[in-house]
Design an enzyme around this catalytic site. Structure first.
Site, PDB file in Angstrom:
ATOM      1  N   LYS A  45      -5.038  -8.877  -7.663  1.00  0.00           N
ATOM      2  CA  LYS A  45      -6.432  -9.101  -7.263  1.00  0.00           C
ATOM      3  C   LYS A  45      -7.323  -7.926  -7.682  1.00  0.00           C
ATOM      4  CE  LYS A  45      -7.011  -7.173  -2.691  1.00  0.00           C
ATOM      5  NZ  LYS A  45      -7.961  -7.122  -1.635  1.00  0.00           N
TER       6      LYS A  45
ATOM      7  N   LYS B  86     -11.544  -2.562  -5.344  1.00  0.00           N
ATOM      8  CA  LYS B  86     -12.534  -1.513  -5.596  1.00  0.00           C
ATOM      9  C   LYS B  86     -11.921  -0.131  -5.783  1.00  0.00           C
ATOM     10  CE  LYS B  86     -14.221  -2.330  -1.020  1.00  0.00           C
ATOM     11  NZ  LYS B  86     -13.008  -2.401  -0.208  1.00  0.00           N
TER      12      LYS B  86
ATOM     13  N   LYS C 125       0.830  -1.216   0.000  1.00  0.00           N
ATOM     14  CA  LYS C 125       0.000   0.000   0.000  1.00  0.00           C
ATOM     15  C   LYS C 125       0.856   1.254   0.000  1.00  0.00           C
ATOM     16  CE  LYS C 125      -4.596  -1.295   0.961  1.00  0.00           C
ATOM     17  NZ  LYS C 125      -5.913  -0.905   1.384  1.00  0.00           N
TER      18      LYS C 125
HETATM   19  N1  AQP Z   1     -10.347  -9.738  -5.453  1.00  0.00           N
HETATM   20  C1  AQP Z   1     -10.811 -10.342  -4.367  1.00  0.00           C
HETATM   21  N2  AQP Z   1     -11.134 -11.657  -4.409  1.00  0.00           N
HETATM   22  C2  AQP Z   1     -11.630 -12.280  -3.299  1.00  0.00           C
HETATM   23  N3  AQP Z   1     -11.838 -11.654  -2.130  1.00  0.00           N
HETATM   24  C3  AQP Z   1     -11.550 -10.343  -2.052  1.00  0.00           C
HETATM   25  N4  AQP Z   1     -11.636  -9.446  -1.044  1.00  0.00           N
HETATM   26  C4  AQP Z   1     -11.206  -8.242  -1.488  1.00  0.00           C
HETATM   27  N5  AQP Z   1     -10.831  -8.326  -2.780  1.00  0.00           N
HETATM   28  C5  AQP Z   1     -11.028  -9.624  -3.155  1.00  0.00           C
HETATM   29  C6  AQP Z   1     -12.138  -9.727   0.289  1.00  0.00           C
HETATM   30  O1  AQP Z   1     -13.145  -8.771   0.594  1.00  0.00           O
HETATM   31  C7  AQP Z   1     -13.141  -8.504   1.991  1.00  0.00           C
HETATM   32  C8  AQP Z   1     -13.265  -7.047   2.256  1.00  0.00           C
HETATM   33  O2  AQP Z   1     -12.125  -6.407   1.791  1.00  0.00           O
HETATM   34  P1  AQP Z   1     -11.812  -4.924   2.223  1.00  0.00           P
HETATM   35  O3  AQP Z   1     -12.743  -4.003   1.570  1.00  0.00           O
HETATM   36  O4  AQP Z   1     -11.788  -4.829   3.707  1.00  0.00           O
HETATM   37  O5  AQP Z   1     -10.342  -4.653   1.793  1.00  0.00           O
HETATM   38  P2  AQP Z   1      -9.510  -5.154   0.597  1.00  0.00           P
HETATM   39  O6  AQP Z   1      -9.188  -6.597   0.723  1.00  0.00           O
HETATM   40  O7  AQP Z   1      -8.348  -4.207   0.502  1.00  0.00           O
HETATM   41  O8  AQP Z   1     -10.518  -4.984  -0.619  1.00  0.00           O
HETATM   42  P3  AQP Z   1     -10.301  -4.101  -1.908  1.00  0.00           P
HETATM   43  O9  AQP Z   1     -11.525  -4.240  -2.748  1.00  0.00           O
HETATM   44  O10 AQP Z   1      -8.981  -4.444  -2.542  1.00  0.00           O
HETATM   45  O11 AQP Z   1     -10.287  -2.653  -1.287  1.00  0.00           O
HETATM   46  P4  AQP Z   1      -9.258  -1.463  -1.524  1.00  0.00           P
HETATM   47  O12 AQP Z   1      -9.201  -1.239  -2.995  1.00  0.00           O
HETATM   48  O13 AQP Z   1      -9.823  -0.302  -0.791  1.00  0.00           O
HETATM   49  O14 AQP Z   1      -7.920  -1.900  -0.953  1.00  0.00           O
HETATM   50  C9  AQP Z   1     -11.868  -9.140   2.565  1.00  0.00           C
HETATM   51  O15 AQP Z   1     -12.239 -10.321   3.255  1.00  0.00           O
HETATM   52  C10 AQP Z   1     -11.058  -9.480   1.349  1.00  0.00           C
HETATM   53  O16 AQP Z   1     -10.229 -10.630   1.557  1.00  0.00           O
END
Ligand code: AQP
Length: 337
Positions: free
Chosen positions: A202, A205, A120
């Site tokens: 991965k 969002k 990050k």
């Molecule tokens: N691509 C993914 N495939 C499967 N699981 C996923 N998760 C996130 N991306 C994928 C799971 O979603 C849950 C919530 O995630 P989060 O919003 O707390 O944070 P994150 O993992 O950082 O998700 P993002 O979408 O990638 O958010 P940003 O872009 O803000 O960093 C978790 O259980 C995660 O494993």
């Protein structure tokens, strides 16, 4: 003498999602839809992790809108707010307080090893703040406040769960058993969904719009994003994440949403082209999202209901969080109120 009935409390689960954008199909497949399946068996606490979101700079109006939308989406996928405790992390002030306490029981060296911090901070090189660095401590507090037995974790979060266990063990070792030591919960259905544009990363969002399917994307947008999804220069449809990450990602999305086995799916596409695969994946995505979107709009039109859900959720969460926080503070030596 009356036989004593042993009432076994359900195991408790804590999980969260950041309102850092519209949740993606990755969030849905990897996390949100599993949450619904856990409700009968476990005592579930699901938080909208808005405090975590500000480790990256957010536009205030957008953060507010995204947070409300996230709650409406959790309801729209079928999470029952009576059965599950749904709340905004920032409404339960004990999270920030517990994070401070635990910061004083965590070492710089431990935090420096966290790979997500390294990733990050590379992504947000202009804003490497202390919150980004101590994010796993806030997360440890989130879990420990509720004495959670289980935490659903993706591969990217196992390191954070380990550090949470280390901090809890350290604290318990100093002050006797204050915290339940959480275990990881690995959902049976939990494919990792990859970016449509860079399928070795991965789906996220907060990445560029074309790289993810948002749960609120309209059918036209889903089809457009699918058409643009990166594949490769071959024509054969086979599951081979190493050499064909784009095609393999589309195949696993298809399997995750239809429940069909990979072998069957690959066989059914054996004489077809990438265009057919993309159309078929778009169809199942649209079928999945359409009822969720209908429910979402219904909840968004009823702000007072949403408010009642988040108020009740915060009250229920605070009661438990306060019990743990007070206990920890007493053990440390703070004068009771
Ligand atoms: N691509 C993914 N495939 C499967 N699981 C996923 N998760 C996130 N991306 C994928 C799971 O979603 C849950 C919530 O995630 P989060 O919003 O707390 O944070 P994150 O993992 O950082 O998700 P993002 O979408 O990638 O958010 P940003 O872009 O803000 O960093 C978790 O259980 C995660 O494993």
């Amino acid at each position: 003498m009356e036989p004593t009935a042993t009432v076994q409390r359900k195991k408790r689960i804590l999980s969260g999602i950041q309102p850092s954008g519209t949740p993606t199909l990755g969030n849905y497949i990897g996390a949100m839809r599993n949450w619904k399946m856990l409700a009968d068996e476990y005592d579930c606490f699901y938080m909208i992790a808005d405090l975590h979101t500000i480790t990256v700079r957010q536009e205030p109006a957008k953060l507010r809108a995204q947070s409300t939308q996230m709650l409406a989406l959790l309801l729209a996928i079928g999470l029952d707010p009576e059965q599950n405790v749904l709340f905004f992390q920032s409404h339960v002030h004990q999270h920030a307080e517990m994070a401070w306490l635990l910061n004083c029981f965590t070492y710089m060296g431990e935090m420096s090893r966290m790979t997500q911090f390294k990733d990050k901070s590379a992504k947000h090189a202009d804003n490497i703040n202390c919150g980004l660095f101590t994010y796993p401590v806030l997360m440890a507090g989130d879990i420990l406040l509720y004495q959670a037995d289980l935490v659903p974790v993706g591969a990217d979060q196992t390191q954070h769960l380990e550090i949470c266990r280390d901090i809890a063990n350290r604290f318990n070792g100093l002050y006797s058993n204050v915290f339940t030591i959480p275990e990881g919960y690995y959902p049976k259905l939990g494919a990792r969904v990859m970016s449509l544009q860079e399928p070795t990363r991965k789906m996220s969002k907060s990445d560029p719009d074309d790289s993810f399917i948002g749960l609120l994307d309209t059918p036209d947008v889903v089809r457009r994003k699918m058409r643009r999804a990166v594949t490769d220069s071959e024509t054969e449809i086979r599951y081979d994440p190493e050499n064909k990450p784009g095609v393999s990602n589309l195949l696993s999305i298809y399997c995750a949403l239809t429940g069909e086995s990979m072998d069957n799916v690959v066989a059914s596409f054996s004489s077809k082209g990438y265009g057919d695969l993309k159309n078929a994946v778009a169809d199942v995505i649209i079928d999945t999202l359409s009822p969720i979107q209908t429910e979402f709009h219904r909840y968004m039109a009823d702000k007072s209901y949403l408010e009642s859900v988040w108020r009740t959720g915060a009250e229920r969460a605070s009661r438990i969080a306060e019990r743990t926080l007070s206990k920890a503070m007493k053990k440390i030596g703070f004068v009771a109120k």
